[in-house]
Enzyme design. Structure first.
Site, PDB file in Angstrom:
ATOM      1  N   ARG A   8       1.039  -1.161  -0.350  1.00  0.00           N
ATOM      2  CA  ARG A   8      -0.407   0.365  -0.043  1.00  0.00           C
ATOM      3  C   ARG A   8       0.811   1.454  -0.282  1.00  0.00           C
ATOM      4  O   ARG A   8       0.430   2.501  -0.389  1.00  0.00           O
ATOM      5  CB  ARG A   8      -0.713  -0.718   0.841  1.00  0.00           C
ATOM      6  CG  ARG A   8      -0.554   0.348   2.842  1.00  0.00           C
ATOM      7  CD  ARG A   8      -1.672   0.180   3.333  1.00  0.00           C
ATOM      8  NE  ARG A   8      -1.305   0.192   5.006  1.00  0.00           N
ATOM      9  CZ  ARG A   8      -0.784  -0.066   6.475  1.00  0.00           C
ATOM     10  NH1 ARG A   8      -2.097   0.874   6.266  1.00  0.00           N
ATOM     11  NH2 ARG A   8       0.128   0.487   7.340  1.00  0.00           N
ATOM     12  N   GLU A  56     -19.355   1.368  -0.653  1.00  0.00           N
ATOM     13  CA  GLU A  56     -19.274   0.578  -1.623  1.00  0.00           C
ATOM     14  C   GLU A  56     -19.790   0.275  -2.793  1.00  0.00           C
ATOM     15  O   GLU A  56     -18.925   0.708  -4.237  1.00  0.00           O
ATOM     16  CB  GLU A  56     -18.721  -1.102  -1.802  1.00  0.00           C
ATOM     17  CG  GLU A  56     -17.767  -1.166  -0.400  1.00  0.00           C
ATOM     18  CD  GLU A  56     -18.272  -1.225   1.092  1.00  0.00           C
ATOM     19  OE1 GLU A  56     -16.970  -0.601   1.698  1.00  0.00           O
ATOM     20  OE2 GLU A  56     -19.283  -1.673   1.221  1.00  0.00           O
ATOM     21  N   PHE A  81     -15.069  -6.101   0.587  1.00  0.00           N
ATOM     22  CA  PHE A  81     -17.001  -5.657   0.738  1.00  0.00           C
ATOM     23  C   PHE A  81     -16.259  -5.151  -1.013  1.00  0.00           C
ATOM     24  O   PHE A  81     -17.313  -4.684  -0.979  1.00  0.00           O
ATOM     25  CB  PHE A  81     -16.132  -4.333   1.662  1.00  0.00           C
ATOM     26  CG  PHE A  81     -16.815  -5.102   3.036  1.00  0.00           C
ATOM     27  CD1 PHE A  81     -17.383  -5.414   3.128  1.00  0.00           C
ATOM     28  CD2 PHE A  81     -15.621  -4.537   4.337  1.00  0.00           C
ATOM     29  CE1 PHE A  81     -16.790  -5.799   4.954  1.00  0.00           C
ATOM     30  CE2 PHE A  81     -15.154  -4.466   5.398  1.00  0.00           C
ATOM     31  CZ  PHE A  81     -15.824  -5.053   5.575  1.00  0.00           C
TER      32      PHE A  81
END
Length: 315
Positions: A8, A56, A81
């Site tokens: 990340r 989402e 998700f």
């Protein structure tokens, strides 16, 4: 010893550089910017950052609208998700409509670790790979993640990019080429092919070293693009070694192992062993504990290779 950096981190830094060069880059987040490190982009380009909230479906729908308006949206949320809840929006608003949206699934695989069993996405690659027009990219480390972000921007069409949260060894090199749809050979060998994706490249290389000490020559290939898969490279190595082990931090159903088996069953039938999670949900724990628990380690790759080599290779 390899440097440990979170994928990340590479993603966040690459996104900022992309924003500097291209005004059409916009970033959307589902209220998890701090965890996703999209705060880097938000801090520099606040007018091109949109927090959609914990929604989402709205995230993906809004991203599709921005793509229609000529922007290149990077839509960020936790992978479990995002791929589960917003599958319909990705299917219709992104892929069916062929909109230029970059879907970014964070906290991928075991890097969700201590956030809980339900937060571990071990099915996301399978879901995204099933969508027509979707390109699926799973980088090995932070360095390759940087290249993947740049490549995803220049690629016209839907992309799913899988991003890990926690530090992993940096095993790729700055000079390594990155081309969507093209695998990279990291080690030549003649007895067995180890085909890996994502952070499993490190374990694959360790397994090859161990096999070498036992007189087994292993070829190591890194497949950062699951779809479109590099069928030519897979057929080439399987034709050479006649034995294939696939390695992924994901379910063996629908991921790399399935993709490789599909290619080989139609073009070069050879024995295949798939190393990954075996049709089960995640559990809570530290990342290292989960990698041990699921046996996503070099010793399992080595034992899988030996199991294959006991089998008779096709004539």
């Amino acid at each position: 010893m390899a440097e440990m950096i979170a994928p990340r981190q590479g993603y966040g830094e690459a996104l900022v550089r992309l924003g500097e060069k291209h005004n059409d880059v916009v970033v959307l987040d589902a209220d998890c910017a701090k965890a996703n490190l999209t705060t880097m982009f938000k801090g520099k380009y606040p007018n091109r950052f949109f927090n959609i909230g914990i929604s989402e479906c709205d995230l993906v729908g809004t991203a599709a609208g921005l793509a229609v308006a000529g922007k290149v949206p990077f839509a960020n949320a936790y992978a479990n998700f995002l791929t589960g809840r917003a599958f319909d929006q990705m299917r219709v608003s992104v892929c069916y409509s062929n909109n230029n949206v970059k879907i970014v699934g964070h906290n991928a695989g075991t890097s969700a670790a201590q956030e809980g069993a339900t937060h571990l996405p071990l099915e996301d690659i399978s879901l995204m790979r099933s969508l027509p027009r979707m390109t699926v990219i799973v980088p090995a480390d932070s360095l390759e993640m940087e290249k993947a972000v740049e490549a995803a921007y220049h690629f016209e069409g839907p992309v799913y990019l899988r991003v890990g949260k926690l530090p992993v060894p940096v095993v790729t090199k700055r000079e390594d080429p990155f081309v969507i749809g093209k695998a990279k050979f990291y080690k030549e060998g003649g007895d067995v092919s180890i085909i890996s994706t994502g952070i499993m490249l490190d374990e694959a290389l360790k397994a090859a070293e161990e096999l070498e000490t036992q007189g087994i020559s292993a070829e190591v290939i890194h497949v950062h693009t699951i779809k479109p898969i590099d069928a030519e490279a897979i057929i080439k190595t399987a034709s050479k070694t006649k034995h294939v082990v696939t390695v992924e931090e994901h379910s063996i159903i629908g991921g790399l192992g399935s993709a490789v088996a599909e290619v080989l069953s139609e073009n070069c039938p050879v024995p295949v062993k798939r190393v990954g999670t075996n049709d089960r949900f995640g559990v809570s724990g530290k990342m290292d504990e989960l990698l041990d628990f699921f046996e996503l380690r070099s010793h399992r790759i080595v034992s899988s290779a030996f199991e294959l080599l006991k089998e008779k290779a096709p004539v």
